[in-house]
Design a protein around this motif. Sequence first.
Motif, short mmCIF file in Angstrom:
data_model
loop_
_atom_site.label_atom_id
_atom_site.label_comp_id
_atom_site.label_asym_id
_atom_site.label_seq_id
_atom_site.Cartn_x
_atom_site.Cartn_y
_atom_site.Cartn_z
N UNK A 1 0.65 -1.12 -0.12
CA UNK A 1 -0.06 0.18 -0.07
C UNK A 1 0.89 1.04 -0.03
N UNK A 2 0.32 2.30 -0.72
CA UNK A 2 1.22 3.48 -0.76
C UNK A 2 1.50 4.11 0.52
N UNK A 3 2.80 4.83 0.65
CA UNK A 3 3.00 5.22 1.83
C UNK A 3 1.88 6.39 2.41
N UNK A 4 1.25 7.03 1.26
CA UNK A 4 0.22 7.94 1.82
C UNK A 4 -0.90 7.11 2.77
N UNK A 5 -1.35 6.00 2.24
CA UNK A 5 -2.14 5.36 3.09
C UNK A 5 -1.68 4.89 4.34
N UNK B 1 -11.70 7.03 2.12
CA UNK B 1 -12.91 6.69 2.90
C UNK B 1 -12.98 5.30 3.48
N UNK B 2 -13.08 4.55 2.49
CA UNK B 2 -12.88 3.10 2.90
C UNK B 2 -11.78 2.72 3.80
N UNK B 3 -10.60 3.16 3.51
CA UNK B 3 -9.54 2.81 4.35
C UNK B 3 -9.83 3.40 5.76
N UNK B 4 -10.18 4.58 5.83
CA UNK B 4 -10.32 5.04 7.40
C UNK B 4 -11.55 4.49 7.99
N UNK B 5 -12.47 4.06 7.05
CA UNK B 5 -13.56 3.39 7.98
C UNK B 5 -13.23 2.03 8.64
N UNK B 6 -12.06 1.29 7.75
CA UNK B 6 -11.65 0.08 7.86
C UNK B 6 -10.78 0.44 9.53
N UNK B 7 -9.90 1.22 9.52
CA UNK B 7 -9.26 1.63 10.78
C UNK B 7 -10.30 1.90 11.75
N UNK B 8 -11.33 2.68 11.72
CA UNK B 8 -12.17 3.23 12.78
C UNK B 8 -12.99 1.56 13.21
N UNK C 1 -16.49 -5.10 2.05
CA UNK C 1 -16.77 -4.92 0.83
C UNK C 1 -16.06 -3.72 0.19
N UNK C 2 -16.55 -2.86 0.45
CA UNK C 2 -15.97 -1.35 0.09
C UNK C 2 -14.59 -1.26 0.25
N UNK C 3 -13.90 -1.83 1.43
CA UNK C 3 -12.52 -2.09 1.21
C UNK C 3 -11.91 -2.73 0.12
N UNK C 4 -12.78 -3.99 0.01
CA UNK C 4 -11.94 -4.91 -1.20
C UNK C 4 -12.38 -4.29 -2.58
N UNK C 5 -12.92 -3.26 -2.90
CA UNK C 5 -13.22 -2.60 -3.92
C UNK C 5 -12.06 -1.73 -4.25
N UNK C 6 -11.28 -1.43 -3.61
CA UNK C 6 -10.17 -0.62 -3.58
C UNK C 6 -8.78 -1.11 -3.44
N UNK C 7 -8.87 -2.29 -2.55
CA UNK C 7 -7.60 -2.83 -2.22
C UNK C 7 -7.80 -4.63 -2.45
N UNK C 8 -6.50 -5.01 -3.00
CA UNK C 8 -6.65 -6.46 -3.25
C UNK C 8 -6.24 -7.30 -1.66
N UNK D 1 -4.01 -9.09 -0.36
CA UNK D 1 -2.76 -8.87 0.17
C UNK D 1 -2.83 -7.36 0.89
N UNK D 2 -3.14 -6.55 0.29
CA UNK D 2 -3.02 -5.14 0.67
C UNK D 2 -4.02 -5.06 1.79
N UNK D 3 -5.31 -5.70 1.86
CA UNK D 3 -6.08 -5.87 3.21
C UNK D 3 -5.40 -6.41 4.18
N UNK D 4 -4.72 -7.40 4.15
CA UNK D 4 -3.87 -7.83 5.29
C UNK D 4 -3.12 -7.01 5.91
N UNK D 5 -2.31 -6.19 4.87
CA UNK D 5 -1.26 -5.37 5.37
C UNK D 5 -2.07 -4.23 6.11
#
Length: 180
Positions: A64-68, A120-127, A141-148, A150-154
Motif C-alpha cells: 500500500x502506498x506510503x500516503x495510505x 474513506x474505505x481505508x479510514x472506515x476500516x481503521x475505525x 466489501x467497500x475496502x475490497x473494491x479498492x484494495x486486493x 494482500x493489501x487488506x491484510x497489510x
Amino acid sequence: MAAQTRVALGGFRQIGPLAWAIDKAGARRLGVRHLRIMQALGRNKRLFPFFVGYTGYFQGLSKIKLRNVELVILRVAHLRGSAYEWNHHVRLSARAKITAAEHERVAEGPGAAGWSPKEKALLTAVDGFVRQKSLGDEDFAELARHFDEAEIIEILLLTGAYDSLATTIDIIGLQSEYED
C-alpha cells in the motif's frame, strides 16, 4: 496514561547499537535530540530488531502506498488519543505529502468531506478495527473494491501494530519529544 515514564530511556549501553543508531538518525532527520520510542523499546534488545523490521516494512516495502500507511497511523493515533504517535507521524507524513488540512480531516474521520472513496474505505476500516475490533460486511466489501487481499491484510496488520504501539506508549507513559 502514566504520570511519568515507567520504562527508563536507555543510552547506547542499555539499548544497543541498532536502537542507538536508529535513535540518532531519526532524531537528526526530525530535528529532535532523541526518539524516545527507540530509547524505550530498545531496552528489549532481543525483541527490538523484530519490532523495527515489522513496523519498518510498512514505511518502505508495503504494497500500500506510503500516503495510505500514514493515513492509517494518523487515524489510529487520533482514535487512541496517542499524542506521541500523532506528533511523530504528523512530521513523518510530510514524506507522503499529507497536508495540515488533511491532518484535520483525519481527526474528523472517514465522513469528512474531501476523502476519495478509497481513502474513506481505508479510514472506515481503521475505525472499525480500533473501535469495535471488527469490520462489517459492507465496510469490508467497500475496502475490497479498492484494495486486493494482500493489501487488506497489510492494512489490518498495520492498524493492529499501531493500535498495540499506542497502548504500549500509554502504559509506559512515554512523553513526546516534541513537547520539550
